[in-house]
Design a protein around this motif. Structure first.
Motif, PDB file in Angstrom:
ATOM      1  N   UNK A  60       2.038  13.267  18.621  1.00  0.00           N
ATOM      2  CA  UNK A  60       2.218  12.891  20.015  1.00  0.00           C
ATOM      3  C   UNK A  60       3.479  13.526  20.591  1.00  0.00           C
ATOM      4  N   UNK A  61       4.561  13.554  19.808  1.00  0.00           N
ATOM      5  CA  UNK A  61       5.806  14.152  20.297  1.00  0.00           C
ATOM      6  C   UNK A  61       5.643  15.648  20.523  1.00  0.00           C
ATOM      7  N   UNK A  62       4.953  16.328  19.600  1.00  0.00           N
ATOM      8  CA  UNK A  62       4.732  17.771  19.747  1.00  0.00           C
ATOM      9  C   UNK A  62       3.862  18.036  20.976  1.00  0.00           C
ATOM     10  N   UNK A  63       2.815  17.253  21.124  1.00  0.00           N
ATOM     11  CA  UNK A  63       1.911  17.447  22.263  1.00  0.00           C
ATOM     12  C   UNK A  63       2.619  17.190  23.579  1.00  0.00           C
ATOM     13  N   UNK A  64       3.468  16.146  23.611  1.00  0.00           N
ATOM     14  CA  UNK A  64       4.194  15.834  24.851  1.00  0.00           C
ATOM     15  C   UNK A  64       5.108  16.975  25.256  1.00  0.00           C
ATOM     16  N   UNK A 330      11.335  10.927  17.861  1.00  0.00           N
ATOM     17  CA  UNK A 330      10.691  11.491  19.050  1.00  0.00           C
ATOM     18  C   UNK A 330      11.701  12.293  19.876  1.00  0.00           C
ATOM     19  N   UNK A 331      12.879  11.714  20.102  1.00  0.00           N
ATOM     20  CA  UNK A 331      13.901  12.433  20.877  1.00  0.00           C
ATOM     21  C   UNK A 331      14.351  13.697  20.165  1.00  0.00           C
ATOM     22  N   UNK A 332      14.386  13.681  18.829  1.00  0.00           N
ATOM     23  CA  UNK A 332      14.793  14.868  18.086  1.00  0.00           C
ATOM     24  C   UNK A 332      13.848  16.036  18.348  1.00  0.00           C
ATOM     25  N   UNK A 333      12.554  15.732  18.462  1.00  0.00           N
ATOM     26  CA  UNK A 333      11.575  16.791  18.764  1.00  0.00           C
ATOM     27  C   UNK A 333      11.855  17.379  20.145  1.00  0.00           C
ATOM     28  N   UNK A 334      12.109  16.533  21.125  1.00  0.00           N
ATOM     29  CA  UNK A 334      12.358  17.022  22.483  1.00  0.00           C
ATOM     30  C   UNK A 334      13.655  17.838  22.544  1.00  0.00           C
ATOM     31  N   UNK A 335      14.678  17.423  21.783  1.00  0.00           N
ATOM     32  CA  UNK A 335      15.944  18.164  21.769  1.00  0.00           C
ATOM     33  C   UNK A 335      15.756  19.541  21.134  1.00  0.00           C
ATOM     34  N   UNK A 336      15.003  19.590  20.052  1.00  0.00           N
ATOM     35  CA  UNK A 336      14.737  20.888  19.416  1.00  0.00           C
ATOM     36  C   UNK A 336      13.964  21.808  20.346  1.00  0.00           C
ATOM     37  N   UNK A 375      21.200  15.776  26.615  1.00  0.00           N
ATOM     38  CA  UNK A 375      19.753  15.575  26.595  1.00  0.00           C
ATOM     39  C   UNK A 375      19.456  14.147  27.021  1.00  0.00           C
ATOM     40  N   UNK A 376      18.596  13.987  27.985  1.00  0.00           N
ATOM     41  CA  UNK A 376      18.204  12.665  28.442  1.00  0.00           C
ATOM     42  C   UNK A 376      16.930  12.283  27.704  1.00  0.00           C
ATOM     43  N   UNK A 377      17.107  11.419  26.692  1.00  0.00           N
ATOM     44  CA  UNK A 377      15.969  11.050  25.871  1.00  0.00           C
ATOM     45  C   UNK A 377      15.550   9.619  26.093  1.00  0.00           C
ATOM     46  N   UNK A 378      14.551   9.206  25.313  1.00  0.00           N
ATOM     47  CA  UNK A 378      14.087   7.825  25.410  1.00  0.00           C
ATOM     48  C   UNK A 378      15.186   6.859  24.989  1.00  0.00           C
TER      49      UNK A 378
END
Length: 961
Positions: A60-64, A330-336, A375-378
């Motif tokens: 889900x994180x990758x897809x998002x 989840x936030x780590x995926x978005x930061x990467x 980074x603005x994460x969850x």
């Protein structure tokens, strides 16, 4: 060692060809909108409590990210699981990700294995993002590719300390796993207490458990018993979530979840609340737990969107499944992904193997791009320091309530500190036992504890009943200390048993073996928890054990049997030493002389008034009289037949306070009588009052001391203090061998007491000492309460002097015992109530409970010496000094009233005339003096001519004084 394992792993992979360590730049399609795919690796431990949730979250994180990306970067995920306790499994999983071309690796595991992962991937310059690890020590300078998403353990320790201060809990015990997570939490908490001066915190106990094996098969009772024995009421549990359920279960069985206890659990447990459940059932004793929970703003729009989407995509997940560790992944995926977009086309392909000698050239720049942005994460705003650590920290303060939920009751941030959502006295926080009022945090009882108490036979303090058949062995003990222990047990709710030492001794330090025997030795060896006897407090004992506050005062006394008295004809001189008698006699003579002087010299004394009048009278008869005195060489008192206008001028009363009369007046003061002649001048009266007060005090001291001497003389005791034992040969003396009395006297700074010890007969027991002292001619030296008890009703026994040294009776405990504060409180309470005094009366063996004979307590008496009474003689001197000042003022006042004449008109002239007349009186009346030398002075004063003819009689020249 790590690289040896890597090489071994590489050799075992038979299908793997020699790796090509060359790097090629990724080619993009001619169309600028073509995307580049990057592989993100995930390392997940098989025992991770969030393993299944994270496994579902990753797609889900990758897809998002891919859906929200501008289209130039697409992510692909490769997940590898490994055994946390197998280094080979960890290396195999890590190398597999490297071989898959992962440009970065995300690990949602704790600090335990992150260091190994960072060392392995760091050598290849492949970034590692740890979503969960909190150990700041793993971020070494050599690990340049490690990024920590979670705040360090030091932040959580600060939050806990602020929470303790908020509720005024100043005593705490720490229970932790022996992993990096547990050890770091304890270390940082201790460092905070050291750095923050002024904090009065007491760590009652620190206990680590071995975090190896399955929690359900582990026993934590020994660990928790230490906590229970520390009497801690506030307990911090710092361990991984999988251990929490069994620890809390066994703590509840030991009574550590009773009302008044507080348990604070760290984020290792609060982040995994499902690990506390028994197949989704949460025991009711959990209700009241307080926890520290990584802060996530669940009210934010981004979190709500995230939650709604993932729960709709993954039907098996619930809101409780979205723990901080999950959301951080989840936030780590978005930061990467954001970092890859920022790097653009500058990244080279990662086609390394674990055995490669080169590293990824783009890895350093890619890692820097991760640090340089907010980074603005969850989980909120995520930013990092230059050391790749989370720069801010925030936690929730949560409270476990039914049904199995941690609810928010406060918040802690690194910049604002602790904020509780309600006041301390509100009902928003529920504590253990279903109460809302916060506990005091300290033990007030010993509920559930069973204590082993050292005791031995020593009446009246403790002894066993004869032929006792009571089923409860504690009931077979009687005496002062068993009664005290029974009262303690009732007040503090504990059970106990008595343990007797094999040698029936209190405790003596053997200088050869440096070991203690008796009850002290048993306690130091762990055979007993406490000594509940009349244990004397001494420096030597205090260096090895601790004492409660004293429950009774004591001292060392000497006792002897009275004998027939001997005749002493001069007993009445005994109260004072010879020097004192000499000084009293000298004072008597001196005060009489001064009394006579003030009467003659003072212008207001009987003698002074009349002599001055005769000396200054202007009448013819007075002049003739004074002339005859010179011609006939006689004194004034011999002018019996010469009349003078001064009434009674030649009367003997002008010298009524002479030396003889003054002697009689002062002597009469000793018997409480006055005399016919009394001083008239203020100075004379003041000196008399001074003498009378001195006599009053002397008589009081004489009477009191004489009474004591008469008593001692009647009972025939020839010594009155301990030191006189060394100066006589009539009496022998003794004390108990290896007793506290022997040690105390031997350590006294006065060498005479050591000589008394050396010359004493060493007795095997108290009974032998009592037998010998009753036979007579023997002095027993022992503790006052024991002598008093054993000799109750023996009216021919007498104490010699007072107590020669005092000390206290107290109970003994091991060093740093957690029980001492509670027992001190109870002892102080009982002392204030007079409980201990009542116990002494209870065990009085005399039928009428009156153990004091009329002559039983005599004390010693010593003749008063000059050193003792010197203050009285100082008082005499002070009285004389004040009287002299008063005498001077008398002269001044009398001079001011003198009428002036032709030659003496000023005050000082009249004053000089009066002084001159006094000198003349002293020389002519007090001593023999040639009157011819005074003739000229008298003729000038009386106006006699050279032919010896006095002036004509002129009534106008008369002066009446």
């Amino acid at each position: 060692m790590l690289w040896l394992l890597v090489l071994l792993h590489s050799s075992l992979l038979s299908a793997q060809t020699t790796p090509n360590t060359s790097e090629t730049t990724l080619k993009t399609a001619e169309n600028s909108q073509d995307t580049t795919s990057y592989t993100i690796g995930f390392l997940i431990g098989k025992r991770n409590t969030h393993k299944q949730v994270i496994d579902r979250l990753i797609p889900y994180a990758i897809e998002t990210f891919n859906n929200n990306s501008a289209g130039q970067v697409k992510l692909e995920a490769v997940v590898r699981f490994y055994d946390e306790y197998s280094m080979h499994s960890l290396i195999e999983a890590s190398c597999s990700l490297v071989s898959e071309g992962a440009v970065a690796v995300i690990s949602p595991d704790g600090s335990y294995n992150i260091g190994t992962q960072a060392d392995l991937l760091g050598e290849l310059n492949i970034p590692l993002i740890s979503a969960v690890a909190t150990d700041p020590h793993i971020k070494r300078s050599s690990r340049t590719s490690l990024l920590l998403m979670s705040p360090g353990d030091e932040y959580q320790s600060n939050a806990i300390l602020d929470l303790l201060q908020f509720y005024h809990w100043h005593e705490v015990s720490l229970v932790a796993s022996d992993t990096n997570y547990g050890i770091n939490g304890v270390n940082f908490f201790q460092q905070l207490l050291t750095l923050k001066s002024g904090l009065e915190f007491v760590i009652k106990s620190i206990t680590f458990f071995n975090a190896v094996g399955h929690p359900d098969t582990m026993g934590f009772r020994n660990t928790l018993q230490n906590v229970k024995r520390s009497l801690s009421r506030v307990i911090i549990l710092n361990c991984e979530g999988r251990y929490g359920r069994m620890i809390l279960e066994q703590a509840n069985e030991l009574g550590l979840f009773e009302k008044g206890h507080v348990w604070i659990v760290t984020d290792g447990i609060t982040s995994s609340p499902h690990a506390l459940s028994y197949e989704n059932y949460y025991p009711t004793y959990y209700e009241g737990l307080i926890g520290i929970y990584p802060y996530i703003d669940t009210t934010s729009k981004s979190y709500k969107v995230f939650k709604d989407k993932i729960l709709s995509a993954e039907r098996n997940l619930t809101a409780a499944s979205l723990a901080p560790h999950v959301v951080l992944t989840y936030d780590a995926v978005q930061i990467l992904g954001a970092g890859l977009e920022a790097s653009g086309s500058n990244l080279t392909k990662q086609d390394l193997e674990c055995s490669s000698t080169d590293s990824w050239s783009s890895g350093e720049g890619f890692f820097s791009s991760l640090l340089g942005k907010n980074h603005e994460g969850i989980t909120g705003n995520v930013s990092f320091t230059d050391e790749a650590l989370r720069d801010k920290a925030a936690y929730k303060i949560v409270n476990f309530v039914n049904p199995g939920l941690f609810v928010d009751v406060g918040r802690w941030t690194s910049d604002k500190g602790l904020i509780m959502y309600n006041d301390v006295d509100s009902t928003s926080v529920q504590f253990l036992g279903g109460v809302n009022q916060h506990p005091v945090g300290v033990a007030t009882e010993l509920q559930g504890l069973h204590l082993k108490l050292g005791a031995t036979t020593n009446p009246p303090f403790a002894y066993k009943k004869i032929n006792c058949t009571n089923i409860d062995p504690n009931k077979c003990w009687e005496g002062i200390t068993p009664d005290i222990v029974a009262e303690f047990s009732k007040e503090m709710n504990f059970t106990y048993e008595y343990v007797e030492p094999s040698d029936n001794e209190y405790g003596y330090l053997n200088p050869q073996t440096d070991k203690w025997n008796g009850m002290i030795g048993d306690m130091l060896e762990g055979k007993t928890d406490m000594i509940t006897m009349d244990l004397s407090v001494s420096f030597e004992r205090k260096t090895h054990i601790d004492f409660t506050v004293a429950f009774m005062d004591s001292g060392i006394s000497l006792v002897i049997r009275g004998e027939s008295s001997k005749s002493n004809s001069f007993f009445f001189l005994s109260p004072f030493e010879l020097m004192v008698w000499t000084m009293i006699f000298a004072g008597f003579i001196a005060m009489s002389l001064i009394q006579n002087l003030f009467n003659k010299l003072s212008p207001y004394g009987e003698y002074g008034q009349r002599v001055h009048a005769m000396q200054t009278c202007k009448c013819v008869r007075c002049a003739i009289r004074r002339r005859a005195k010179i011609e006939q060489n006689i004194k004034l008192r011999d002018h019996r037949n010469i009349e003078c206008m001064i009434a009674l001028a030649a009367d003997d009363r002008r010298d009524e306070m002479n030396f003889y009369n003054a002697l009689f007046l002062n002597a009469a003061g000793f018997v409480g009588h006055g005399a016919e002649s009394m001083p008239k001048s203020p100075s004379g009266r003041l000196i008399l009052l001074t003498w009378w007060f001195f006599v009053l005090l002397i008589i009081c001291m004489y009477t009191a001391t004489l009474t004591a001497f008469i008593t001692l003389d009647r009972i025939g005791i020839t010594i009155d203090n301990a030191k006189q034992l060394l100066q006589q040969h009539k009496y022998s003396w003794g004390m108990l061998n290896h007793s506290f009395v022997e040690a105390l006297l031997r350590n006294n700074i006065d060498p005479d007491y050591e000589k008394i010890v050396d010359g004493a007969l060493k007795l095997p027991n108290m009974s032998e000492g009592i037998r010998k002292v009753k036979q007579g001619g023997f002095v027993l030296i022992d503790e006052t309460p024991l002598i008093s008890y054993d000799l109750m009703g023996e009216c021919d026994m007498f104490y010699i002097g007072g107590e020669i040294q005092t000390f206290d009776y107290a109970f003994g405990l091991p060093k740093s015992s957690p029980y001492i504060a509670l027992f001190n409180t109870q002892i102080i309470k009982l002392r204030e109530q007079g409980y201990f005094d009542g116990l002494w009366k209870k065990y009085d063996r005399t039928p009428d409970h009156s153990s004091d004979c009329d002559s039983h307590v005599t004390g010693g008496s010593t003749a008063l010496n000059l050193l003792t009474l010197k203050g009285l003689f100082y008082f005499l001197c002070f009285g004389i000094f004040v009287s002299m000042i008063v005498f001077f003022f008398e002269l001044v006042v009398a001079t001011s009233k003198d009428p002036p004449d032709d030659k003496h008109r000023t005050f000082w002239g009249k004053f000089n005339r009066r002084i001159g007349l006094k000198i003349e009186d002293v020389r002519t009346e007090w001593f023999s003096y040639p009157y011819s030398k005074l003739q000229k002075i008298d003729e000038e004063r009386d106006g006699i001519s050279e032919n010896g003819t006095p002036p004509a009689y002129d009534p106008g020249n008369l002066t009446v004084l």
